[in-house]
Design a protein around this motif. Structure first.
Motif, PDB file in Angstrom:
ATOM      1  N   MET A  79       0.845  -1.197   0.000  1.00 31.44           N
ATOM      2  CA  MET A  79       0.000   0.000   0.000  1.00 31.44           C
ATOM      3  C   MET A  79       0.873   1.237   0.000  1.00 31.44           C
ATOM      4  O   MET A  79       2.027   1.201   0.415  1.00 31.44           O
ATOM      5  CB  MET A  79      -0.978   0.019   1.172  1.00 31.44           C
ATOM      6  CG  MET A  79      -0.364   0.162   2.530  1.00 31.44           C
ATOM      7  SD  MET A  79      -1.553   0.320   3.882  1.00 31.44           S
ATOM      8  CE  MET A  79      -2.561  -1.105   3.682  1.00 31.44           C
ATOM      9  N   THR A  92       0.561   5.095   1.404  1.00 28.50           N
ATOM     10  CA  THR A  92      -0.235   5.956   2.281  1.00 28.50           C
ATOM     11  C   THR A  92       0.346   7.362   2.284  1.00 28.50           C
ATOM     12  O   THR A  92       1.513   7.572   1.974  1.00 28.50           O
ATOM     13  CB  THR A  92      -0.244   5.423   3.722  1.00 28.50           C
ATOM     14  OG1 THR A  92       1.087   5.418   4.220  1.00 28.50           O
ATOM     15  CG2 THR A  92      -0.830   4.024   3.797  1.00 28.50           C
ATOM     16  N   VAL A 133      -5.044   6.002   2.718  1.00 28.65           N
ATOM     17  CA  VAL A 133      -4.514   4.983   1.823  1.00 28.65           C
ATOM     18  C   VAL A 133      -4.769   5.448   0.393  1.00 28.65           C
ATOM     19  O   VAL A 133      -5.915   5.594  -0.030  1.00 28.65           O
ATOM     20  CB  VAL A 133      -5.176   3.618   2.092  1.00 28.65           C
ATOM     21  CG1 VAL A 133      -4.674   2.572   1.117  1.00 28.65           C
ATOM     22  CG2 VAL A 133      -4.929   3.179   3.516  1.00 28.65           C
ATOM     23  N   GLN A 166      -3.714   0.437  -2.764  1.00 23.87           N
ATOM     24  CA  GLN A 166      -3.564  -0.798  -1.999  1.00 23.87           C
ATOM     25  C   GLN A 166      -3.708  -1.974  -2.942  1.00 23.87           C
ATOM     26  O   GLN A 166      -4.581  -1.979  -3.810  1.00 23.87           O
ATOM     27  CB  GLN A 166      -4.614  -0.874  -0.897  1.00 23.87           C
ATOM     28  CG  GLN A 166      -4.502  -2.098  -0.028  1.00 23.87           C
ATOM     29  CD  GLN A 166      -5.511  -2.081   1.101  1.00 23.87           C
ATOM     30  OE1 GLN A 166      -6.330  -1.190   1.207  1.00 23.87           O
ATOM     31  NE2 GLN A 166      -5.449  -3.079   1.942  1.00 23.87           N
ATOM     32  N   ARG A 212      -8.146  -2.131  -3.702  1.00 24.40           N
ATOM     33  CA  ARG A 212      -8.838  -1.440  -2.607  1.00 24.40           C
ATOM     34  C   ARG A 212     -10.355  -1.549  -2.742  1.00 24.40           C
ATOM     35  O   ARG A 212     -11.087  -1.535  -1.765  1.00 24.40           O
ATOM     36  CB  ARG A 212      -8.394   0.021  -2.587  1.00 24.40           C
ATOM     37  CG  ARG A 212      -8.872   0.736  -1.380  1.00 24.40           C
ATOM     38  CD  ARG A 212      -8.235   2.070  -1.247  1.00 24.40           C
ATOM     39  NE  ARG A 212      -8.877   2.756  -0.134  1.00 24.40           N
ATOM     40  CZ  ARG A 212      -8.708   3.987   0.147  1.00 24.40           C
ATOM     41  NH1 ARG A 212      -7.902   4.712  -0.566  1.00 24.40           N
ATOM     42  NH2 ARG A 212      -9.316   4.531   1.165  1.00 24.40           N
TER      43      ARG A 212
END
Length: 190
Positions: A89, A91, A101, A104, A125
């Motif tokens: 991921m 971030t 996020v 991902q 995600r």
């Protein structure tokens, strides 16, 4: 209009003009500074690209091939060592909160007992399920005490003679070092 008020008006307009010019000069500095404070994305986990795991072929690739291409997995399935999970991921930190996020990806690889890749699944995600906290309270055993019980709960526990070696107070009690007044040690034998 009298001549005395004319210089005051002229100085006010000059001051306003200078303030306007100064604020106009600060706008590019403020806008340019915004890029300095932009959050820097932070990569986390096993950062693998599609080109890496697209080389894996179910039915022919083995665990050693996967280790050579992707490295060791982020985690294994809880009750199945034949399921390898690669989590990655990106971030960005947010002020006074949890990081957001941005990207991902989860790659799940399933192997058979002989170590050959049987199935490969890629999750984004969008496939994630949101988990939220509930507002329920966990019940605890015990009694509920009222405010009066809390205030008066220690009444009678104060012993002003607890630091004196007297027969009527203190930790030794009236019969010496044994008995119920032995500072919490009970009736233990020496």
């Amino acid at each position: 209009m009298n001549n005395a008020s004319f210089p005051v008006i002229k100085s006010r307009t000059r001051l306003l003009g200078q303030l306007g010019f100064a604020s106009l000069a600060c706008v590019p500095l403020l806008l340019g500074g915004c890029s300095v404070f932009r959050p820097i994305p932070e990569p986390k986990g096993s950062l693998i690209e599609k080109e890496d795991y697209s080389q894996l072929i179910p039915g022919t690739s083995t665990r050693s091939d996967v280790i050579d291409l992707l490295g060791s997995p982020t985690t294994h399935a809880t009750f199945d060592d034949n399921t390898w999970i690669y989590i990655s991921m990106v971030t960005s930190p947010t002020p006074l909160g949890f990081p957001s996020v941005d990207k991902q990806q989860v790659v799940v690889l399933n192997f058979n007992n002989s170590g050959v890749l049987t199935k490969m699944n890629t999750l984004n995600r969008k496939d994630a399920m949101p988990v939220r906290m509930i507002s329920a309270k966990t019940p605890t055993p015990g009694t509920k005490t009222s405010i009066m019980q809390q205030l008066l709960g220690n009444v009678g526990r104060y012993n002003p003679m607890s630091n004196m070696n007297s027969a009527f107070g203190g930790s030794a009690g009236p019969i010496g070092s044994q008995g119920t007044g032995n500072g919490g040690a009970g009736n233990s034998l020496p």
